[in-house]
Every structure is written in structure tokens, then in C-alpha cells.
Design an enzyme around this catalytic site. Structure first.
Site, PDB file in Angstrom:
ATOM      1  N   HIS A 132       0.777  -1.167  -0.099  1.00 15.38           N
ATOM      2  CA  HIS A 132      -0.096   0.111   0.193  1.00 15.38           C
ATOM      3  C   HIS A 132       0.963   1.144  -0.011  1.00 15.38           C
ATOM      4  CE1 HIS A 132      -3.955  -2.120   0.533  1.00 15.38           C
ATOM      5  NE2 HIS A 132      -3.118  -2.928   1.122  1.00 15.38           N
ATOM      6  N   TYR A 160       4.925  -6.264   8.555  1.00 17.35           N
ATOM      7  CA  TYR A 160       4.560  -4.945   8.671  1.00 17.35           C
ATOM      8  C   TYR A 160       6.044  -4.321   9.600  1.00 17.35           C
ATOM      9  CZ  TYR A 160      -0.292  -4.774   7.190  1.00 17.35           C
ATOM     10  OH  TYR A 160      -1.545  -5.024   6.605  1.00 17.35           O
TER      11      TYR A 160
END
Length: 331
Positions: free
Chosen positions: A54, A320
């Protein structure tokens, strides 16, 4: 020979000019967070200081207020009824920070809620009601199939062959092809895709999936207007829309019933499942860098909610973390 192998061979047999048998993609036996970050960089290129997934997005701020019935399902402070500050990031899927906003791909939304006790609660969502694969291994294989070769060329036939061999990767692609491209970040429903367990003050715990649904409904683009819009209209459009009025998203949980798969994010549950409104997110302004230092890990949650053992959900934390560390160090 497995059914998946037969499916791949069928693709190769029917499209021999597209996929040679020796080039058929396979699913790795094991996937770790490092593998995922590496294939992200191979697929989208290395962009120092940019999120690995993203990569393109816009920050926004707002507030959240839990509903009266929320206490029946969870004692999390997020749903206490107090006004909870929220920082969020709307985004495009993928690793390319200059991907066109008209791409037929998922939109993303990550939100950090700052709780009254000093704690935080995160949610992370996609604009598709399912994830793109049922396991880290299947997702890694799909990403590798779609990555460019040493000459920088991608082979759509390899992706088609992989999807034929591993049908868990097909539902999200079908959904994207059969639904209009969103006209704005605020005109989208966002889905948590994973199962979480919500526990109330009495200790009763229920499995559910959360979503943030645009109060104004889902609105798609007229594809005849795509050329006029250009590649970068979503951030400016959101800013203009919020200057006129806030955007509202209602937070629902969908309750699981016996037989529903709690560990496969590529599967959706039947539409008749009970849904409960737990609160509303109000988005007031966009732009700025408030979300830049935030790692929107969906496993960072408050007491009253806990993560399931969904393997895709579990691997998101280390993936992440690697992305976050590289971003902060400019790698």
C-alpha cells in the site's frame, strides 16, 4: 497427481503459447515475513522510505464513537461510547507509489485509535470482502508468479496458471472484475477480512469479522471518465469532499455461525449472517503526515478483542515490522 497439478497442466495444454510446462509456477512449502517483503520489492521495485505494501496513500484524521449495543459484544475501550481520536491512511494496493488511482485493485484503510487509557487499537482493511489467498504460502506463490523477470517483463499467463492451480486466489480477482472502480476513498466499504474474537464484560466471546461501511454507499466510476481523471485524483478528491462535509463509516461486526471458516480470509461468509453496529467513524480532514510514523498492524488491539489463528493475519505483524523498520531507516 493432485487436482491442483491437473488444473495447471490443463492451463498449459490449452494455452501452450502462453505457458511452457517447465515454467509452471508452484506454491512454496513455507513462507516467512522476509520472503514477502522481498517479493514485494521485486514486484514493485525498491522505493527507499516508502511502505512496502500500500505504497501510495493519503493520511486523514477524525474520531470514533461506539454504539450503545457494543457493550453486549465487547468491553474494549474503543467501543465505550467516548469520543476516540483516530488517525488513518487511505491507500492503493501494491508496492508502486505511483500506481494509477484508476487501477482495478483493492483500496486499503488503516486506522489508529488513541484510547482514553493511553493505549491504542488498530484496524486494517481492504475494499474487497476477502483476501487474495488462503495462506501466506499461497499468497507468496501468487506474488512470485506476477513478479517481473530479469528483463522487467511480467507474464500474465503465469498468474493465470497459478490461479488455476490454486483456486483460493481467484475470488478476490473475480470480485475486482465484477465491481466498479471506486470513485473516491470515501465511497467504499472496507473489510477486515480476518476473524477476530470479541469478548464482553461477562466473559462471553464471539468470533466475528469487522467492516467499515460508507454511510453514503458504494459509488463507482464511470469508466468513460478515466482518461480525464488522470493518475492521481483520489487524494485531491478526498480533500475536496471533506472540505464540504465529513465522511462517515459505520463499524459493523458480522457474527460467525457454526461451520463458517474462521481461518481462511479468502472465503466470505454467507450474506445472511447477523451484523451488529458497534460504532461510527467520522473523517474530518485529510492530508499531512500524521499517519507517516504509524505502523498499521491489525494485531495491535485492545483488551476485549483478540486475533484469531488465521496464518495470514499472524504473518502480517512481522511483515509490517520489517517494512516499518526499512521505511524509518530509508531503505
Amino acid at each position: 497427481m493432485t487436482i491442483k497439478s491437473l488444473a495447471v497442466l490443463f492451463v498449459a495444454a490449452t494455452m501452450p503459447h502462453l505457458v511452457a510446462a517447465e515454467q509452471l509456477p508452484t506454491q512454496p512449502q513455507h513462507a516467512n515475513a522476509q520472503d514477502l517483503i522481498e517479493v514485494f520489492e521485486k514486484s514493485g521495485g525498491k522505493h527507499p522510505g516508502i511502505r512496502k505494501g500500500h505504497a501510495k496513500g493519503v493520511c486523514a484524521v477524525g474520531e470514533f464513537v461506539g454504539s450503545e449495543q457494543a457493550a453486549l459484544y465487547t468491553n474494549s475501550l474503543l467501543f465505550s461510547g467516548a469520543t476516540i481520536p483516530a488517525v488513518m491512511r487511505f491507500s492503493m494496493a501494491g508496492q508502486n507509489p505511483i500506481v494509477p488511482d484508476s487501477s482495478r485493485s483493492p483500496r486499503g484503510l488503516g486506522v489508529k485509535f488513541s484510547l482514553p487509557n493511553g493505549g491504542v487499537h488498530h484496524i486494517a482493511m481492504l475494499s474487497t470482502p476477502m483476501f487474495g489467498a488462503n495462506s501466506p504460502e499461497s499468497f507468496l506463490g501468487l506474488m512470485r508468479a506476477g513478479a517481473p523477470d530479469e528483463q522487467g517483463k511480467r507474464d500474465p499467463a503465469r498468474v493465470a496458471a497459478y490461479r488455476a492451480a490454486y483456486p483460493d486466489t481467484q475470488p478476490q480477482a473475480d470480485w475486482l472484475m465484477n465491481n466498479p472502480i471506486p470513485r473516491s476513498y470515501k465511497d467504499v466499504h472496507y473489510y477486515g477480512v480476518h476473524t477476530f474474537f470479541f469478548k464482553n464484560e461477562a466473559g462471553v466471546e464471539v468470533p466475528a469479522r469487522y467492516s467499515l461501511e460508507a454511510r453514503d454507499g458504494y459509488h463507482g466510476l464511470d469508466e468513460t471518465d478515466l482518461d480525464a481523471l488522470g493518475n492521481d485524483f483520489l487524494a485531491a478528491r478526498l480533500q475536496d469532499e471533506l472540505a464540504t462535509a465529513p465522511a462517515y463509516f459505520d463499524y459493523y461486526i458480522t457474527l460467525a455461525e457454526e461451520g463458517d471458516n474462521l481461518l481462511d480470509p479468502s472465503q466470505t461468509w454467507p450474506e445472511e449472517r447477523e451484523r451488529v453496529l458497534l460504532g461510527t467513524l467520522k473523517v474530518t480532514t485529510s492530508g499531512g503526515e500524521a499517519c507517516t510514523p504509524i505502523n498499521f498492524d491489525p494485531n495491535i488491539i485492545s483488551a476485549g478483542v483478540r486475533s484469531s489463528d488465521d496464518a495470514v493475519l499472524k504473518i502480517r505483524s512481522p511483515a509490517y515490522a520489517i517494512s516499518f523498520a526499512r521505511r524509518l531507516t530509508g531503505k
